[in-house]
Scaffold this active site. Structure first.
Site, mmCIF file in Angstrom:
data_model
loop_
_atom_site.group_PDB
_atom_site.id
_atom_site.type_symbol
_atom_site.label_atom_id
_atom_site.label_comp_id
_atom_site.label_asym_id
_atom_site.label_seq_id
_atom_site.Cartn_x
_atom_site.Cartn_y
_atom_site.Cartn_z
ATOM 1 N N LYS A 23 0.857 -1.197 0.000
ATOM 2 C CA LYS A 23 0.000 0.000 0.000
ATOM 3 C C LYS A 23 0.887 1.239 0.000
ATOM 4 O O LYS A 23 1.896 1.289 0.725
ATOM 5 C CB LYS A 23 -0.900 -0.027 1.238
ATOM 6 C CG LYS A 23 -1.938 1.090 1.277
ATOM 7 C CD LYS A 23 -2.828 0.981 2.527
ATOM 8 C CE LYS A 23 -3.973 1.997 2.499
ATOM 9 N NZ LYS A 23 -4.841 1.884 3.700
ATOM 10 N N SER A 61 -9.788 1.884 2.646
ATOM 11 C CA SER A 61 -8.901 2.638 1.784
ATOM 12 C C SER A 61 -7.865 1.781 1.059
ATOM 13 O O SER A 61 -7.270 2.235 0.081
ATOM 14 C CB SER A 61 -8.136 3.684 2.616
ATOM 15 O OG SER A 61 -7.296 3.057 3.565
ATOM 16 N N SER A 107 -10.231 -0.242 6.893
ATOM 17 C CA SER A 107 -9.598 -0.107 5.572
ATOM 18 C C SER A 107 -8.886 -1.350 5.060
ATOM 19 O O SER A 107 -8.453 -1.370 3.907
ATOM 20 C CB SER A 107 -8.599 1.051 5.585
ATOM 21 O OG SER A 107 -9.272 2.274 5.499
#
Lengths: 95, 485, 492
Positions: free
Chosen positions: C78, C158, C182
């Site tokens: 990420k 997210s 997330s």
């Protein structure tokens, strides 16, 4: 509670974010709806409950006082949008 | 109480101080970067100090120890739980966009500092709190016509903010407070107190009122980095406020800057946004919890502090409060003095105090020197006092011997020997000089005989001159009286 | 054998150990897959050269008998994790061109365990979002489609890029971060396993901060076993993070005994939300049945303050974020928009550098911390947070784990729910309580909706008892037998 345009302008100033005037009204509406929604917390009686910051149940760790870091100016300023003579550079500040 | 006379009557000046004292430690409050003074820009900056994304603070244990020691030295309450919070504002030398500081729960609570005022009076000034916080970096506004340069070397250095109560009433009291505070911090080894290097700075809060009235509106003057400047800032600010009010104006609560070149304060030109720092507990850190046994241990290990030492010097050595106060102001001076007194099987303390505060301080001042660098150490000064005590040299000669020792670094006995400065205590030799003086000055002998006692002193002077100061003055007096009557 | 990019971590590990293929071959397959899934916009930065270098180094280590727990496994990271020498953006314009001179502790742990970095995945800007539609680098598409429909769906957020990359089979695993759901919510939306560890389990050092008291890194994988393997490598005490807890990291994989007999599983009645789709109700009931069939005891419990978790979260998280994001000021890194004065420079930089959702949250956070509102909002929310934690503490006196749905819906179409921030926030209604109370949570893919989209079940564990949570998750996984595949699989 009602956030109006001038509150938006004030908060934007505190947060150092330019919000064009044309957007302030709309943002006020959004903030109002979010704040109105979170106000349901008011239904709860929280008297005598200590405000909680961390879920971690331990003592704050401490380090020994020794120089173990720094002396890496190249790394520190490598990403700077503007630098000069080893300093960061910003538009002149008048105090 | 010292009052200022204005057009409309007497005014009382009310002063409180926020002193920012840099904690003595190798590394910063929350990072392992060095804290030494005077390094090249941005060379003592870690990625944490530069607030790179994802960097996290880790507390320096030494900072906590130093704050607690200082709190104990200020007779203050030590808070076993304290909390680091974030003080949020934007400034280019504040990389995180917040300063990690303590707000609602500081590590040290109320305490007290006792001032020794020049007139011999004693006054207590309350300490409101002491908290730990990060220093900011440095903004250089004068290096470029349109740019401000930022050096983060100081960013994150540990500061103790020591907040006094508004207990001071004059610039002199503020001077005494700063001197006393600096003395305590130096004794404790928690701050160097070096105002030139910025390791001690203060913000001065000043307001004025007619005696007995409520507190007036105060201003806060920042950027004050010497005791002299603090006094100037207060005097200027008090005058300004009084004049303002007496001319029908009002004091605005504002932050002002001290201009050391002109000795005046001025309002900051940058627009003062109504500050709203949005303090909240730093979620990257946990509360600081102290072990009461550890605090007790630190307390046991504290050095004797100026007040206790002063009390002991007056009680044990019979020194005046003034002399004792002067001697204890710096730990090194007090130690020097005590070494002199303790040596040679015990020496006269008052004599020692006179020499330390007189000849020694004079020589240090002239040379712009610290006591540790003095060419005459405590043992050498002791040797000089011993010669004086034994009558080997006279008091007058002793001053010369001191100067020669200062120049050469030699001990007293050597100087006396080499220069032949030994006091003449041989009655035969003195008698010869006395006889000579009497014989040479029949007029003065007559005056004495006709009752003018003062002439005796004149004779002593002549004899000392003739002996190059070496004649034992006691014996000279004795013989003169005998011969003249 | 399945194509290399479609292997799970555990299978790839065994294949590498047996010498069936090399780390280089495995990574080459993933690099090719990464290229083929570009239409999903799952990556902000691809790092194929680095991936291959790391894979070759891994092969060399293996040849010497030096084998870490993730030896030779390619992973997607990420873009909230700072990676040394590789652009790190947090999905934001304001970090333009930022190349960290340091490596986050979690990714450093992964590389030490032998893994190779494929690239940096797209995400909601500063991890603020539940649909991966707030990224400066554009929306991420979910590889899943509703049956008979080709409308692009959100992957959740997210960690949407990480979820899409793993679901589309271009990486066997990816890192995510979870502040309010997330990791778990995108896992549920993309048919993956997503694990948020106990707060303090994984170091936060080097992860761009969103809300410091809530953020935790964790894995997104295809199986529970893979999450166990990956978590073991990611976790561990870090003296650089003052909230990192110094407790040993167990071999989580060893906890997957499949035996939940006698375990007490709490079923919180407050998670039965009004208006919740029937399919989710049904799935939850199935989960209860599966666990009971495996010998667990299900217990009805009450977590009375559940409904207040989300509003409390939307005070606490923005408050912390408003301060955490103050460092993006155009002075030391990232975007600077010029201004005549310093204030103009600041306001222009932050005005242009932050997207609408980030601005909204920074504004909310600034407001709730400001003078006069601090007690009414921020302190109130912190008190409610204490009550939510107390709910869990009391519940865990009676149960060993808690079973809930992961999200109140399946993936929705890009563009839906965009005009009402609160409707979007409601995505996290079941995941936020675990963040507020620091507890570990895992989402396991358990069923498909009628129109063919995955749904997850969430298991919440005791603090630092990821092992029991994983064991329960493993049993759910086996019972659910979820083997559906997304519409879009790399290279097919």
């Amino acid at each position: 509670m009602a956030v109006d345009k001038s509150t938006v302008a004030h908060i934007a100033k505190l947060a150092c974010i330019r919000i064009p005037e044309a957007q302030q009204e709309a943002l006020a509406g959004e903030l109002n709806s979010i704040l109105g929604w979170v106000e349901q917390l008011g239904e709860l009686d929280t008297q005598g409950i200590a405000p909680m910051t961390s879920v971690v149940e331990m003592r704050l760790p401490k380090r020994v006082d020794a120089v173990t870091d720094g002396d890496c100016r190249d790394k520190v300023i490598a990403n700077a949008p503007e630098s000069a003579h080893g300093f960061f550079s910003v538009p002149k500040v008048v105090e | 109480m010292s009052l200022v006379q204005g057009k409309t009557g007497e005014w009382e000046v009310v002063i409180g101080l926020e002193v920012h004292a840099q904690v003595i430690a190798e590394s910063k409050l929350f990072s392992g970067a060095a804290t030494a003074f005077g390094a090249e820009p941005n060379t003592q900056v870690s990625l944490v100090d530069a607030a790179m994304p994802g960097m996290l603070p880790v507390l320096n244990e030494k900072s906590i120890e130093q704050a607690v020691k200082t709190g104990l030295g200020l007779n203050a309450q030590i808070n076993l739980t304290s909390v680091f919070e974030r003080k949020n504002y934007f400034y280019p030398d504040l990389p995180q966009g917040y300063q990690i500081s303590q707000y609602l729960q500081p590590i040290v609570g109320e305490g007290v500092v006792t001032l020794d005022l020049p007139d011999g009076a004693v006054k207590e000034v309350g300490i409101e709190r002491l908290h730990l916080e990060q220093d900011a970096g440095k903004s250089l506004h004068d290096q470029h016509p349109t740019a401000t340069y930022i050096d983060l070397n100081r960013s994150g250095v540990t500061l103790m903010e020591i907040v006094s109560k508004p207990d001071m009433r004059s610039a002199e009291e503020v001077g005494a407070y700063l001197e006393k505070l600096r003395s305590i911090l130096r004794y404790l080894g928690t701050c160097s107190g070096n105002m030139e290097e910025g390791s001690m700075r203060c913000d001065v809060n000043v307001s004025v009122r007619h005696p007995g009235e409520d507190l007036g509106t105060r201003t806060e003057t920042k950027n004050v980095n010497s005791i002299r400047f603090a006094k100037q800032a207060i005097e200027h600010e008090a005058k300004r406020q009084i004049a303002l009010i007496e001319d029908g104006g009002k004091v605005t609560q504002e932050t002002r800057l001290f201009d050391p070149d002109r000795g005046v304060t001025r309002a900051m030109r940058s627009k003062e946004e109504a500050h709203d720092y949005r303090y909240f507990p730093d979620p990257d850190l946990l509360p600081v919890v102290l072990d009461p046994d550890w605090v007790a241990e630190l307390k046991r290990g504290l050095p004797e502090l100026p007040d206790a030492k002063k009390a002991r010097f007056t009680a044990d050595f019979g020194l005046s409060a003034y002399d004792a106060g002067v001697l204890v102001a710096e730990q090194e001076t007090a130690a020097y003095f005590e070494t002199v007194v303790a040596g040679g099987g015990g020496r006269d303390a008052k004599q020692a105090a006179n020499w330390v505060t007189g000849a020694l301080f004079g020589a240090l001042n002239r040379g712009g020197m610290e006591i540790g660098a003095a060419p005459i150490d405590a043992d050498k000064l002791g040797g000089l006092l011993d010669l004086l005590e034994a009558g080997t040299i006279s008091g007058r000669i002793a001053k010369d011997v001191f100067d020669a020792m200062w120049e050469s670094g030699k001990d007293a006995a050597t100087v006396v020997e080499e220069k032949g400065l030994k006091q003449i205590s041989d009655s035969g030799a003195i008698e010869a000089i006395v006889d000579h003086a009497i014989a040479d000055n029949p007029g003065q002998v007559e005056q004495f005989k006709s009752g003018n006692d003062k002439v005796l002193g004149w004779f002593v002077g002549q004899i000392m001159k003739a002996s190059q100061g070496k004649a034992n003055p006691g014996m000279v007096n004795q013989l003169l009286r005998k011969k003249l009557t | 054998m399945a194509r290399l990019n479609e292997l799970t971590i555990a299978v790839a590990r065994d294949g590498l150990a047996k010498g069936d293929f090399s780390a280089k071959e495995l990574t080459e397959a993933s690099v090719a897959a990464m290229e083929s899934v570009r239409p999903l916009n799952a990556f902000i930065t691809e790092t194929p050269e680095r991936a291959l270098d790391m894979a070759q180094a891994s092969d060399a280590r293996r040849a010497k008998g030096d084998v870490g727990v993730l030896e030779g496994i390619p992973l997607a990271i990420k873009d909230l994790f700072c990676t040394e020498g590789v652009l790190t953006t947090a999905g934001s314009h304001i970090l333009d061109g930022f190349i960290p001179p340091y490596e986050s502790s979690v990714t450093a742990n992964l590389w030490r365990a032998g893994a190779a970095m494929l690239g940096k995945t797209n995400m909601d800007e500063f991890a603020m979002g539940s649909s991966n539609t707030t990224s400066y680098y554009g929306n991420v598409e979910n590889p899943w489609r509703r049956q008979g429909e080709n409308r692009p769906l959100v992957p959740g957020g997210s960690s949407g890029g990480s979820a899409a990359a793993v679901a589309a089979r271009c990486a066997p695993g990816a890192t995510g971060t979870d502040t309010g759901g997330s990791i778990r919510q995108p896992a549920s939306f993309t048919g993956l396993v997503g694990l948020k560890p106990t707060y303090g389990r994984c170091s936060r050092w080097g992860i761009v901060a969103f809300a410091s008291s809530l953020d935790q890194a964790g894995p997104l994988t295809r199986t529970v076993r893979d999450s166990a393997i990956m978590l073991r490598a990611m976790a561990g005490h870090d003296p650089k993070d003052s909230t990192s807890v110094d407790t040993p990291v167990p071999d989580y994989e060893a906890a997957l005994s499949g035996d939940v007999r006698g375990l007490r599983i709490g079923i919180p009645k407050e998670y039965r939300m009004e208006g919740m789709p029937g399919e989710i109700e049904t799935l939850w009931r199935d989960g209860i049945k599966w666990l009971e069939a495996a010998g667990a005891i299900t217990v009805d419990i009450s977590l009375p303050h559940t409904k207040y978790a989300l509003p409390a979260y939307y005070i606490v998280a923005p408050a912390e974020a408003s301060s955490n994001l103050a460092r993006y000021d155009g002075v030391r890194y990232g975007l600077r928009v010029p201004g005549a004065t310093l204030d103009e420079m600041y306001e222009a930089t932050r005005g242009e550098g932050f997207g609408a959702e980030v601005k909204r949250r920074v504004m909310i956070g600034t407001y709730v911390l400001s003078a006069g509102y601090y007690d009414a909002y921020y302190n109130k929310a912190r008190r409610v947070r204490a009550l939510i934690l107390r709910d869990f503490t009391e519940a865990f006196e009676n149960v060993d784990a808690i079973l809930t749905p992961t999200a109140p819906s399946a993936a929705f179409a890009i563009g839906e729910r965009m005009d009402d921030p609160i409707a979007m926030y409601l995505n996290d209604i079941f995941t936020v309580p675990a963040n507020l109370s620091g507890l570990p949570g895992i989402s396991v893919p358990a069923a498909l909706t009628g129109d063919g989209l995955p749904l997850g079940l969430q298991v919440i564990g005791r603090a630092f008892d990821e092992e029991t949570m994983l064991r329960v998750a493993g049993v759910l996984e086996d019972a659910a037998g979820f083997d559906a595949e997304p519409a879009f699989v790399a290279g097919r």
